[in-house]
Design a protein around this motif. Structure first.
Motif, short mmCIF file in Angstrom:
data_model
loop_
_atom_site.label_atom_id
_atom_site.label_comp_id
_atom_site.label_asym_id
_atom_site.label_seq_id
_atom_site.Cartn_x
_atom_site.Cartn_y
_atom_site.Cartn_z
N ILE A 188 0.84 -1.19 0.00
CA ILE A 188 0.00 0.00 0.00
C ILE A 188 0.88 1.24 0.00
O ILE A 188 1.87 1.32 0.73
CB ILE A 188 -0.91 -0.02 1.25
CG1 ILE A 188 -1.88 -1.20 1.13
CG2 ILE A 188 -1.67 1.30 1.40
CD1 ILE A 188 -2.70 -1.44 2.38
N LYS A 189 0.49 2.20 -0.83
CA LYS A 189 1.15 3.51 -0.84
C LYS A 189 0.05 4.55 -0.73
O LYS A 189 -1.13 4.24 -0.94
CB LYS A 189 1.96 3.70 -2.14
CG LYS A 189 3.11 2.70 -2.23
CD LYS A 189 3.97 2.93 -3.47
CE LYS A 189 5.14 1.95 -3.49
NZ LYS A 189 6.02 2.15 -4.67
N SER A 190 0.41 5.76 -0.40
CA SER A 190 -0.61 6.79 -0.20
C SER A 190 -0.08 8.17 -0.58
O SER A 190 1.13 8.41 -0.56
CB SER A 190 -1.03 6.80 1.28
OG SER A 190 -1.95 7.85 1.55
N SER A 191 -1.01 9.04 -0.88
CA SER A 191 -0.66 10.45 -1.06
C SER A 191 -0.47 11.04 0.33
O SER A 191 -0.76 10.39 1.35
CB SER A 191 -1.83 11.17 -1.74
OG SER A 191 -2.98 11.17 -0.90
N ALA A 192 -0.02 12.29 0.40
CA ALA A 192 -0.01 13.02 1.68
C ALA A 192 -1.47 13.14 2.11
O ALA A 192 -2.39 13.02 1.29
CB ALA A 192 0.62 14.39 1.48
N VAL A 193 -1.68 13.41 3.39
CA VAL A 193 -3.05 13.41 3.94
C VAL A 193 -3.52 14.82 4.32
O VAL A 193 -3.01 15.41 5.27
CB VAL A 193 -3.11 12.51 5.20
CG1 VAL A 193 -4.52 12.47 5.77
CG2 VAL A 193 -2.61 11.10 4.88
N PRO A 194 -4.52 15.37 3.59
CA PRO A 194 -5.05 16.67 4.01
C PRO A 194 -5.92 16.47 5.24
O PRO A 194 -6.68 15.50 5.32
CB PRO A 194 -5.89 17.13 2.81
CG PRO A 194 -6.12 15.93 1.97
CD PRO A 194 -5.13 14.88 2.35
N VAL A 195 -5.78 17.35 6.21
CA VAL A 195 -6.55 17.17 7.45
C VAL A 195 -7.69 18.17 7.60
O VAL A 195 -8.54 18.03 8.47
CB VAL A 195 -5.63 17.25 8.69
CG1 VAL A 195 -4.68 16.06 8.70
CG2 VAL A 195 -4.85 18.55 8.71
N GLY A 196 -7.73 19.20 6.72
CA GLY A 196 -8.78 20.20 6.84
C GLY A 196 -8.33 21.34 7.74
O GLY A 196 -7.17 21.45 8.13
N SER A 197 -9.27 22.21 8.09
CA SER A 197 -8.95 23.36 8.93
C SER A 197 -10.18 23.77 9.72
O SER A 197 -11.26 23.23 9.54
CB SER A 197 -8.48 24.52 8.04
OG SER A 197 -9.54 24.94 7.20
N GLY A 198 -9.98 24.72 10.62
CA GLY A 198 -11.11 25.20 11.41
C GLY A 198 -11.18 24.52 12.76
O GLY A 198 -10.17 24.12 13.33
N LYS A 199 -12.41 24.38 13.27
CA LYS A 199 -12.61 23.80 14.60
C LYS A 199 -13.77 22.81 14.56
O LYS A 199 -14.62 22.91 13.69
CB LYS A 199 -12.94 24.91 15.60
CG LYS A 199 -11.77 25.87 15.80
CD LYS A 199 -12.04 26.88 16.90
CE LYS A 199 -10.78 27.59 17.35
NZ LYS A 199 -9.95 28.08 16.25
N ILE A 200 -13.75 21.87 15.50
CA ILE A 200 -14.86 20.93 15.61
C ILE A 200 -15.33 20.89 17.04
O ILE A 200 -14.59 21.21 17.97
CB ILE A 200 -14.43 19.50 15.19
CG1 ILE A 200 -13.15 19.09 15.91
CG2 ILE A 200 -14.27 19.41 13.70
CD1 ILE A 200 -12.74 17.66 15.63
N HIS A 201 -16.58 20.50 17.22
CA HIS A 201 -17.17 20.42 18.56
C HIS A 201 -17.21 18.96 18.96
O HIS A 201 -17.84 18.16 18.27
CB HIS A 201 -18.59 20.98 18.55
CG HIS A 201 -18.63 22.43 18.27
ND1 HIS A 201 -18.73 23.38 19.26
CD2 HIS A 201 -18.55 23.11 17.11
CE1 HIS A 201 -18.72 24.58 18.71
NE2 HIS A 201 -18.60 24.44 17.39
N ILE A 202 -16.57 18.61 20.05
CA ILE A 202 -16.65 17.24 20.56
C ILE A 202 -16.98 17.32 22.04
O ILE A 202 -17.12 18.41 22.58
CB ILE A 202 -15.34 16.44 20.30
CG1 ILE A 202 -14.16 17.12 20.97
CG2 ILE A 202 -15.11 16.31 18.82
CD1 ILE A 202 -12.86 16.38 20.75
N ASP A 203 -17.10 16.16 22.68
CA ASP A 203 -17.53 16.22 24.06
C ASP A 203 -16.62 17.02 24.96
O ASP A 203 -17.05 17.58 25.93
CB ASP A 203 -17.67 14.81 24.62
CG ASP A 203 -18.89 14.16 24.02
OD1 ASP A 203 -19.53 14.79 23.19
OD2 ASP A 203 -19.22 13.05 24.40
#
Length: 282
Positions: A188-203
């Motif tokens: 298995i090989k992969s591209s780099a991983v985009p993680v996004g931006s901003g904020k998320i609401h979790i517990d």
């Protein structure tokens, strides 16, 4: 050498991995049969649907929790970082797409949700999988468990997977291992991983993207820039690629044999929220 390339141009989550592998030729019947070895089938149902994301036909995979799962639910506190899978890309959210971006899953409490790391290891080891499937699944869970333990300040054996122990994450991880074996993938090989931006609401409150556990899992892995507001990589998706990919690169020279697109839950205005999998002979 039969190679699989994860083209993570819109991030990666557990359910996007399963959707893409099915779309690329994985057998959903084989997947369901093999997952029954976990003896959890009274807790979930699996669905596979074709959806169009910004013009690309892709497979959307969902784990629908049954009342058996919900009955035990006690808010998992998940807090965790987790799988926030939410909103996003991930299905997980699944079904319960609560619209809300993320916030999510997390409430769903799925059952035994405070499955401890030790219990999940026992569950996978007692299922009778091949060494390859068992090894991949255990390595991915260990990667998530170590990240959670580090973030929350507890030893691996004391980590409880509120969120990741949720039924759907077990299904995503073990399911990915099952399908990779069935598709006879050698590497298995992969591209780099985009993680996004901003904020998320979790517990635990409002967290930056990437969430701490996701970032910990991606230590040593190339992260790609993304202008998208939202969580593109979830802990489960990040762990699958971090553990299994032997190289992070552009698309390798190969004779392409099959292509699959796995849909995420979210839809973005400017780009298709899908994970592309390319299988070929290198």
């Amino acid at each position: 050498m039969r190679t699989l390339y994860f083209d993570c141009f819109s991030g990666i989550s557990g359910d996007m991995v399963i959707g893409a592998l099915i779309d690329a030729g994985g057998d959903p019947v084989h997947l369901e049969t093999e997952l029954k070895k976990l003896n959890m089938e009274n807790e979930y149902e699996l669905t596979f649907n074709k959806v169009v994301k910004n013009g690309i036909t892709s497979t959307k995979f969902d784990v629908l929790l049954t009342s058996d799962a919900h009955d035990h639910g006690h808010n998992h506190n998940h807090g965790h970082s987790h799988d926030h899978d939410h909103g996003h890309n991930h299905s997980h959210e699944h079904s319960h797409d609560h619209g809300h971006e993320h916030s999510d899953r997390h409430h769903h409490n799925h059952n035994h949700d405070h499955r401890s790391y030790k219990k999940i290891v026992e569950l996978i080891q007692s299922a009778g999988y091949s060494n390859r499937v068992e090894g991949h699944a255990l390595s991915i869970f260990k990667k998530i468990g170590q990240a959670e333990g580090k973030i929350h300040g507890v030893a691996l054996e004391d980590v409880h997977f509120h969120e990741v122990g949720a039924v759907d994450s077990i299904i995503d991880i073990v399911g990915a291992a099952i399908l990779l074996e069935q598709l006879q993938i050698d590497r298995i090989k992969s591209s780099a991983v985009p993680v996004g931006s901003g904020k998320i609401h979790i517990d635990h409150g409002i967290y930056p993207v990437p969430a701490p556990a996701t970032l910990e899992i991606l230590l040593g892995i190339p992260i790609a820039e993304s202008q998208v507001k939202g969580e593109l990589a979830t802990p489960t998706g990040a762990a699958i690629v971090a553990v299994l990919a032997e190289a992070f690169c552009t698309l390798p020279a190969m004779k392409v044999q099959s292509i699959g697109y796995g849909a995420g839950t979210k839809t973005f205005p400017k780009h298709p929220n899908v994970l592309r999998v390319i299988i070929g002979e290198e």
